[in-house]
Design a protein around this motif. Structure first.
Motif, PDB file in Angstrom:
ATOM      1  N   UNK A  17      -3.912  -9.846  -2.822  1.00 16.34           N
ATOM      2  CA  UNK A  17      -3.087  -9.960  -4.007  1.00 16.34           C
ATOM      3  C   UNK A  17      -3.045  -8.608  -4.728  1.00 16.34           C
ATOM      4  N   UNK A  18      -1.874  -8.227  -5.153  1.00 19.55           N
ATOM      5  CA  UNK A  18      -1.730  -6.988  -5.898  1.00 19.55           C
ATOM      6  C   UNK A  18      -1.857  -5.728  -5.061  1.00 19.55           C
ATOM      7  N   UNK A  19      -1.740  -5.859  -3.735  1.00 20.90           N
ATOM      8  CA  UNK A  19      -1.845  -4.666  -2.889  1.00 20.90           C
ATOM      9  C   UNK A  19      -0.734  -3.688  -3.240  1.00 20.90           C
ATOM     10  N   UNK A  20      -1.125  -2.443  -3.386  1.00 17.05           N
ATOM     11  CA  UNK A  20      -0.183  -1.369  -3.673  1.00 17.05           C
ATOM     12  C   UNK A  20      -0.690  -0.123  -2.962  1.00 17.05           C
ATOM     13  N   UNK A  21       0.212   0.678  -2.514  1.00 22.52           N
ATOM     14  CA  UNK A  21      -0.217   1.930  -1.888  1.00 22.52           C
ATOM     15  C   UNK A  21       0.843   2.989  -2.122  1.00 22.52           C
ATOM     16  N   UNK A  56      -4.356   0.395  -3.957  1.00 22.35           N
ATOM     17  CA  UNK A  56      -4.829  -0.481  -5.018  1.00 22.35           C
ATOM     18  C   UNK A  56      -4.750  -1.912  -4.521  1.00 22.35           C
ATOM     19  N   UNK A  57      -5.729  -2.726  -4.857  1.00 23.04           N
ATOM     20  CA  UNK A  57      -5.715  -4.153  -4.521  1.00 23.04           C
ATOM     21  C   UNK A  57      -6.663  -4.879  -5.460  1.00 23.04           C
ATOM     22  N   UNK A  58      -6.293  -6.105  -5.865  1.00 24.69           N
ATOM     23  CA  UNK A  58      -7.109  -6.898  -6.795  1.00 24.69           C
ATOM     24  C   UNK A  58      -7.536  -6.079  -8.011  1.00 24.69           C
ATOM     25  N   UNK A  59      -6.730  -5.114  -8.437  1.00 18.18           N
ATOM     26  CA  UNK A  59      -7.093  -4.279  -9.573  1.00 18.18           C
ATOM     27  C   UNK A  59      -8.048  -3.143  -9.250  1.00 18.18           C
ATOM     28  N   UNK A  60      -8.417  -2.987  -7.985  1.00 16.16           N
ATOM     29  CA  UNK A  60      -9.301  -1.906  -7.544  1.00 16.16           C
ATOM     30  C   UNK A  60      -8.427  -0.741  -7.099  1.00 16.16           C
ATOM     31  N   UNK A  61      -8.762   0.457  -7.547  1.00 18.96           N
ATOM     32  CA  UNK A  61      -8.004   1.644  -7.151  1.00 18.96           C
ATOM     33  C   UNK A  61      -8.867   2.550  -6.286  1.00 18.96           C
ATOM     34  N   UNK A  62      -8.375   2.864  -5.107  1.00 18.51           N
ATOM     35  CA  UNK A  62      -9.031   3.829  -4.225  1.00 18.51           C
ATOM     36  C   UNK A  62      -8.292   5.153  -4.360  1.00 18.51           C
ATOM     37  N   UNK A  94     -19.358  20.858  -4.981  1.00 11.76           N
ATOM     38  CA  UNK A  94     -18.154  21.263  -4.253  1.00 11.76           C
ATOM     39  C   UNK A  94     -17.859  20.424  -3.021  1.00 11.76           C
ATOM     40  N   UNK A  95     -18.833  19.673  -2.530  1.00  8.60           N
ATOM     41  CA  UNK A  95     -18.602  18.853  -1.336  1.00  8.60           C
ATOM     42  C   UNK A  95     -18.629  17.352  -1.636  1.00  8.60           C
ATOM     43  N   UNK A  96     -18.435  17.001  -2.893  1.00  2.00           N
ATOM     44  CA  UNK A  96     -18.270  15.607  -3.287  1.00  2.00           C
ATOM     45  C   UNK A  96     -16.792  15.369  -3.584  1.00  2.00           C
ATOM     46  N   UNK A  97     -16.203  14.394  -2.903  1.00  2.00           N
ATOM     47  CA  UNK A  97     -14.797  14.041  -3.086  1.00  2.00           C
ATOM     48  C   UNK A  97     -14.754  12.585  -3.555  1.00  2.00           C
ATOM     49  N   UNK A  98     -14.092  12.297  -4.684  1.00  2.00           N
ATOM     50  CA  UNK A  98     -14.096  10.935  -5.222  1.00  2.00           C
ATOM     51  C   UNK A  98     -13.282   9.974  -4.353  1.00  2.00           C
ATOM     52  N   UNK A  99     -13.765   8.752  -4.277  1.00  2.00           N
ATOM     53  CA  UNK A  99     -12.999   7.699  -3.614  1.00  2.00           C
ATOM     54  C   UNK A  99     -12.712   6.546  -4.564  1.00  2.00           C
ATOM     55  N   UNK A 100     -13.598   6.334  -5.562  1.00  2.00           N
ATOM     56  CA  UNK A 100     -13.361   5.215  -6.475  1.00  2.00           C
ATOM     57  C   UNK A 100     -14.193   5.347  -7.734  1.00  2.00           C
ATOM     58  N   UNK A 101     -13.556   5.080  -8.891  1.00  2.00           N
ATOM     59  CA  UNK A 101     -14.276   4.924 -10.139  1.00  2.00           C
ATOM     60  C   UNK A 101     -14.918   3.544 -10.090  1.00  2.00           C
TER      61      UNK A 101
END
Length: 159
Positions: A17-21, A56-62, A94-101
Motif C-alpha cells: 500500500x502506498x508504494x511510490x518510486x 516509498x511504501x507504507x509511509x517508509x521512505x528509502x 565520508x564512507x557512510x551513505x544514508x538509506x533511511x531516516x
C-alpha cells in the motif's frame, strides 16, 4: 549477504500500500553520483538506483536519487545531496551513505568502511549528536538483508 533478498524485498515492496518510486537512472547518472560522493557503489545499491531511483511504501521512505542534476535544492530523500550536506554540517563519515531516516535523530547508513565478502556495505544505525553522527549498532549485513527485515517489520505492523 543476499542479493536474492534484495530482489525479493523490492518485488514485495512494489505490492505494498502506498508504494511510490522515482524512475530508473542509467549508469551515467549513478557514476556521477559515485564521483560526487567519492564512493564506488555496490552491486545491490546500483541495482536499486537503476531500477527505482528511490522508494516509498507504507509511509517508509528509502533514500536514493531523486533528480539527476544533484543541484542541492532538495535534501530530503536524496542520498547524494543529503550526504554532502551532512558531511559539512555534522562531520558525517565520508564512507557512510544514508538509506533511511529511522526515527528521532537515528539514521540507517550503508557503511562502505566495512564490506562483506560480496563487496556489499553493512547497514548501520547511527544517531546525530552535537559531535556528529555516532555509530550505535549493525542493522544488517547488506542492503538486501536490511530491506528484507524492514519489509517484514512494516508488513506485520500493518496487519
Amino acid at each position: 549477504m543476499s542479493y536474492s533478498n534484495l530482489i525479493r524485498s523490492l518485488d514485495k515492496m512494489e505490492q505494498c500500500e502506498g508504494f511510490d518510486c522515482g524512475h530508473p537512472y542509467d549508469i551515467s547518472v549513478i557514476s556521477k553520483a559515485e564521483a560526487i560522493l567519492n564512493c564506488r557503489f555496490s552491486k545491490q545499491l546500483t541495482h536499486y538506483l537503476s531500477k527505482y531511483g528511490y522508494i516509498g511504501f507504507f509511509g517508509v521512505e528509502l533514500y536514493g536519487i531523486t533528480k539527476s542534476d544533484f543541484s542541492n535544492e532538495v535534501l530530503e530523500g536524496n542520498m547524494v545531496e543529503w550526504t554532502l550536506h551532512e558531511r559539512i554540517v555534522s562531520r558525517l563519515d565520508n564512507l557512510w551513505i544514508p538509506i533511511r531516516f529511522e526515527d528521532d535523530g537515528y539514521m540507517a547508513f550503508m557503511d562502505y568502511n566495512t564490506l562483506n565478502s560480496e563487496g556489499e556495505p553493512r547497514i548501520i544505525l547511527s544517531h546525530d549528536t552535537d559531535a556528529g553522527y555516532i555509530f550505535d549498532q549493525v542493522l544488517a549485513d547488506d542492503l538486501g538483508d536490511y530491506l528484507f527485515a524492514l519489509h517484514q517489520k512494516i508488513q506485520y505492523s500493518h496487519i
